[in-house]
Design an enzyme around this catalytic site. Structure first.
Site, PDB file in Angstrom:
ATOM      1  N   SER A  28       0.674  -1.259   0.042  1.00 14.74           N
ATOM      2  CA  SER A  28      -0.047   0.140  -0.081  1.00 14.74           C
ATOM      3  C   SER A  28       0.870   1.349   0.071  1.00 14.74           C
ATOM      4  CB  SER A  28      -0.862   0.023   1.036  1.00 14.74           C
ATOM      5  OG  SER A  28      -1.724  -1.095   1.224  1.00 14.74           O
ATOM      6  N   PRO A  30       0.411   5.847   0.334  1.00 11.69           N
ATOM      7  CA  PRO A  30      -0.609   6.955   0.392  1.00 11.69           C
ATOM      8  C   PRO A  30      -1.448   7.335  -0.559  1.00 11.69           C
ATOM      9  CG  PRO A  30       1.542   7.641   1.088  1.00 11.69           C
ATOM     10  CD  PRO A  30       1.912   6.075   0.221  1.00 11.69           C
ATOM     11  N   GLY A  31      -1.162   7.225  -1.598  1.00 10.53           N
ATOM     12  CA  GLY A  31      -1.933   7.686  -2.907  1.00 10.53           C
ATOM     13  C   GLY A  31      -2.866   6.627  -3.623  1.00 10.53           C
ATOM     14  N   ASN A  32      -2.392   5.123  -3.477  1.00  7.31           N
ATOM     15  CA  ASN A  32      -3.095   4.025  -4.221  1.00  7.31           C
ATOM     16  C   ASN A  32      -4.300   3.416  -3.405  1.00  7.31           C
ATOM     17  OD1 ASN A  32      -1.554   2.246  -2.736  1.00  7.31           O
ATOM     18  ND2 ASN A  32      -0.583   1.326  -4.214  1.00  7.31           N
ATOM     19  N   ILE A  59       1.875   0.032   7.102  1.00  4.23           N
ATOM     20  CA  ILE A  59       2.577  -1.290   7.081  1.00  4.23           C
ATOM     21  C   ILE A  59       2.618  -1.721   8.557  1.00  4.23           C
ATOM     22  CG2 ILE A  59       4.760  -2.420   6.661  1.00  4.23           C
ATOM     23  CD1 ILE A  59       3.457  -0.929   4.303  1.00  4.23           C
ATOM     24  N   GLY A 144      -3.448 -14.356   2.201  1.00  2.00           N
ATOM     25  CA  GLY A 144      -3.526 -13.599   3.265  1.00  2.00           C
ATOM     26  C   GLY A 144      -5.055 -13.200   3.787  1.00  2.00           C
ATOM     27  N   ARG A 145      -5.810 -13.411   2.848  1.00  2.00           N
ATOM     28  CA  ARG A 145      -7.392 -13.354   3.154  1.00  2.00           C
ATOM     29  C   ARG A 145      -7.849 -14.421   3.949  1.00  2.00           C
ATOM     30  NH1 ARG A 145      -8.115 -10.706  -2.690  1.00  2.00           N
ATOM     31  NH2 ARG A 145      -7.790  -8.371  -2.193  1.00  2.00           N
ATOM     32  N   GLN A 181     -36.555 -13.277  25.084  1.00  3.08           N
ATOM     33  CA  GLN A 181     -36.482 -13.615  23.727  1.00  3.08           C
ATOM     34  C   GLN A 181     -35.582 -12.716  22.929  1.00  3.08           C
ATOM     35  OE1 GLN A 181     -40.584 -13.967  22.481  1.00  3.08           O
ATOM     36  NE2 GLN A 181     -40.487 -16.291  22.906  1.00  3.08           N
ATOM     37  N   GLU A 265      -5.888  -6.294   3.662  1.00  2.00           N
ATOM     38  CA  GLU A 265      -6.032  -7.124   2.731  1.00  2.00           C
ATOM     39  C   GLU A 265      -7.352  -7.216   1.714  1.00  2.00           C
ATOM     40  OE1 GLU A 265      -3.794  -9.722   2.550  1.00  2.00           O
ATOM     41  OE2 GLU A 265      -2.610  -9.053   4.169  1.00  2.00           O
TER      42      GLU A 265
END
Length: 287
Positions: A28, A30-32, A59, A144-145, A181, A265
């Site tokens: 990752s 900052p801009g994407n 990170i 990773g997911r 209930q 992720e």
């Protein structure tokens, strides 16, 4: 293990899988955001070294890690096919860390920026072939997911356990609130969420172990488990009432920790796109 050469496997796999060392994943920026193919971090070859410049954001384990897999653009003309992956040992000249983020949840791990300024790494630290970076990133995210799905299942189960325990002990109107209930309805919904997401997580793991394509299964597991974690954590606080809002009870921590599982992720929105894309691909192959 899939893309590294023998020397890289010997140097980086054993110590990083036995728990003696920690690594991090530098994708990752900052801009994407969710656009993993828009890496602005660059790497160019200078003699026997790759020179990295750019910033990686959000990170996990940025401070504790002793190495990172970093994705950088080596050929802008090729767009996502011009992204390569590199193994960057830490600490190293040219790499600095940003501040530790003060996060809502998962506060036991550090989250920070990796800042590369003419950071030189050996030529042999290229992971796979030039241009393989995007493929490596997507393959890593799929696996990773499943891990994040397991995290979501754990939080969802912990929230349910907390709610059941409290409901059985807390009395109102002369009886445990577990007899009401409305409380029973909440507990039933929480159980359905946790069990269904657990089965999807097992299915994704089974597909991976069997060597089958598990992209859709991992996305479904991650989506279901992360939303189950958020739902169950929310309902646990409702069952506990005011006690769910204070740190004396674990419900508030589950609530804080659950939220990130719908973001990292790949967000829940991205998971739905992945699932739909795979589903339409399967349909087209049948026609």
């Amino acid at each position: 293990m899939e893309f590294g050469n023998e020397e890289q496997k010997q140097k980086y796999i054993s110590p990083f899988v036995d728990g003696s060392r920690v690594g991090c994943f530098g994708l990752s920026e900052p801009g994407n955001g969710s656009d993993a193919g828009a890496a602005s971090t660059t790497a160019h070859l200078d003699g026997d070294h790759w020179v990295l410049n750019g910033t990686k954001a959000w990170i996990t384990n940025g401070y504790e890690s002793e190495a990172s897999v970093v994705f950088a653009t080596t050929d802008r003309n090729l767009k996502h096919k011009g992204i390569s992956a590199f193994i960057v040992p830490k600490p190293i000249d040219g790499l600095s860390l940003g501040k530790k983020e003060d996060k809502l949840g998962i506060r036991a791990t550090s989250t920070t920026y990796l800042i590369f300024e003419d950071c030189r790494i050996p030529k042999e630290n290229l992971l796979g072939e030039p241009g393989f970076g995007f493929k490596i990133a997507m393959t890593t995210l799929d696996a990773g997911r499943i891990g994040i799905a397991a995290q979501g299942v754990g939080i969802a189960q912990a929230a349910l356990d907390c709610a059941i325990d409290y409901a059985a002990k807390r009395e109102a109107f002369g009886a445990p609130i577990s007899k009401m209930q409305m409380i029973q309805s909440k507990l039933a919904d929480m159980e359905v969420k946790v069990q269904s997401s657990r089965l999807l997580t097992w299915q994704a793991a089974a597909f991976k172990d069997a060597g089958l394509n598990f992209t859709k299964e991992a996305a479904m597991a991650k989506l279901a488990a992360s939303e189950a974690a958020t739902f169950n954590a929310h309902q646990a606080i409702q069952v506990l009432g005011g006690m769910g809002y204070v740190t004396d009870m674990p419900a508030e921590r589950h609530y804080r920790d659950a939220r990130i599982t719908e973001i990292y992720e790949g967000t829940s929105e991205i998971q739905r796109l992945v699932i739909a894309g795979q589903l339409l691909k399967e349909f087209s192959q049948k026609v």
